[in-house]
Design a protein around this motif. Sequence first.
Motif, mmCIF file in Angstrom:
data_model
loop_
_atom_site.group_PDB
_atom_site.id
_atom_site.type_symbol
_atom_site.label_atom_id
_atom_site.label_comp_id
_atom_site.label_asym_id
_atom_site.label_seq_id
_atom_site.Cartn_x
_atom_site.Cartn_y
_atom_site.Cartn_z
ATOM 1 N N SER A 1 0.786 -1.236 0.036
ATOM 2 C CA SER A 1 0.080 -0.019 -0.062
ATOM 3 C C SER A 1 0.845 1.221 0.205
ATOM 4 O O SER A 1 0.813 2.293 -0.724
ATOM 5 C CB SER A 1 -0.948 -0.050 1.183
ATOM 6 N N ILE B 1 3.609 1.358 -1.445
ATOM 7 C CA ILE B 1 4.399 1.687 -2.710
ATOM 8 C C ILE B 1 3.193 2.213 -3.675
ATOM 9 O O ILE B 1 3.856 3.001 -4.455
ATOM 10 C CB ILE B 1 4.977 0.402 -3.085
ATOM 11 N N GLN B 2 2.149 1.847 -3.555
ATOM 12 C CA GLN B 2 0.927 2.332 -4.429
ATOM 13 C C GLN B 2 0.741 3.747 -4.124
ATOM 14 O O GLN B 2 0.620 4.568 -5.064
ATOM 15 C CB GLN B 2 -0.222 1.521 -4.089
ATOM 16 N N GLN B 3 0.766 3.996 -2.854
ATOM 17 C CA GLN B 3 0.701 5.671 -2.790
ATOM 18 C C GLN B 3 1.851 6.384 -3.313
ATOM 19 O O GLN B 3 1.638 7.392 -3.979
ATOM 20 C CB GLN B 3 0.638 5.620 -1.144
ATOM 21 N N ARG B 4 3.073 5.769 -3.193
ATOM 22 C CA ARG B 4 3.979 6.677 -3.907
ATOM 23 C C ARG B 4 3.912 6.835 -5.420
ATOM 24 O O ARG B 4 4.140 7.732 -5.843
ATOM 25 C CB ARG B 4 5.354 6.076 -3.623
ATOM 26 N N ARG B 5 3.343 5.514 -6.006
ATOM 27 C CA ARG B 5 3.142 5.608 -7.563
ATOM 28 C C ARG B 5 2.194 6.657 -7.665
ATOM 29 O O ARG B 5 2.245 7.364 -8.720
ATOM 30 C CB ARG B 5 2.650 4.404 -7.948
ATOM 31 N N GLN B 6 1.042 6.679 -6.856
ATOM 32 C CA GLN B 6 -0.154 7.642 -7.184
ATOM 33 C C GLN B 6 0.376 9.066 -6.870
ATOM 34 O O GLN B 6 0.016 10.005 -7.907
ATOM 35 C CB GLN B 6 -1.362 7.264 -6.289
ATOM 36 N N ASN C 1 3.545 10.228 -7.529
ATOM 37 C CA ASN C 1 4.452 10.497 -8.495
ATOM 38 C C ASN C 1 3.544 10.692 -9.842
ATOM 39 O O ASN C 1 3.814 11.752 -10.516
ATOM 40 C CB ASN C 1 5.265 9.328 -8.809
ATOM 41 N N MET C 2 2.230 9.997 -9.844
ATOM 42 C CA MET C 2 1.542 10.322 -11.114
ATOM 43 C C MET C 2 0.972 11.736 -10.788
ATOM 44 O O MET C 2 0.704 12.300 -12.086
ATOM 45 C CB MET C 2 0.570 9.121 -11.323
#
Length: 320
Positions: free
Chosen positions: A13, A15-20, A22-23
Amino acid sequence: MSMNSESLSQEPSAIQQRRQANMFLVRLQWLMILLLIAALLWLYISQQRFEHNVNERLQSNEQVVSRLNEMDDRIFAMSQQTLPAPRTAASSQAQNQLDLLRIQIQAADRLLADNNESAAIELLRGLHWQLSQSSNEIAPALTVVIKQSLAKDIERLQARSSQPSPWQLQNIAIQNIQEFLHSYEREHPANGSDLTQNLDNNMSLTRRQLMIHEVIMTLNLATQASNMREKEQLVGYLRQARKQLQTLVPQKSTPKTISTNNKTSPTANSTTSTKDKNKVQTKSSPNDITEVIDWLDRLITNAPKPTPLLTKQILDKPKR
């Protein structure tokens, strides 16, 4: 073991937050870039429009300036073509003064027609003084002639102002005639022996009285015409009165009358002159109807005539 499994479940979770995140940052960057590009495009278009408007205004100003220069050149060329010479300007000034002098002389002539001789004399004196000033541009020879004619007109008017006006003499003579006709109407008796003859005489007397009354009224109109300085009307009313009075003169007395050609009776020709006739007309009264007709003939012949100013005759333009 339980602790490790929980930590492993939480790591994806993050990692997903970081990706989000960054997007989101990438998208935000692209949005800012697009907004910056749009702002640059808007500034470029605005600058182009501003330059276009400035160029149009400059072109219109250049056209206006060129037109003004052309008009200035045309006006200058026309002024050079129509510019009068100094002699022409001087002659134009002299012509203007002559035209003004003609108008002033006409005003003096009108004052004389209104029987205002004192004002006419003062105006002529002012014109004489005006011609003596340094501002006078009229030719010297013509100035001398005009000044001499003005002096003669002033002298003649001064001599005439000390004497009765011809119109006044006419009015006095007409008043004397009217007074005689009034007395003649009252004092003329009716003669006769019998009743029939008295009736005939009364009827003839009534006709005579009516005719005399008409003559008196006609002479009143002649007096009004004389006061208005209307020569033609004056002569017309005097001739009408003479024609009315001729019906009252017996046929045997007609040779004593005077025709309108200023022919007087032999006695009058031998004893009186033209001045004496005027004195008789103004200082005495006629004695009978025949003499009244004689007076009317003299008044018609000696009707006042306007005497034009000598200066007016000199300044009058020749008719082409």
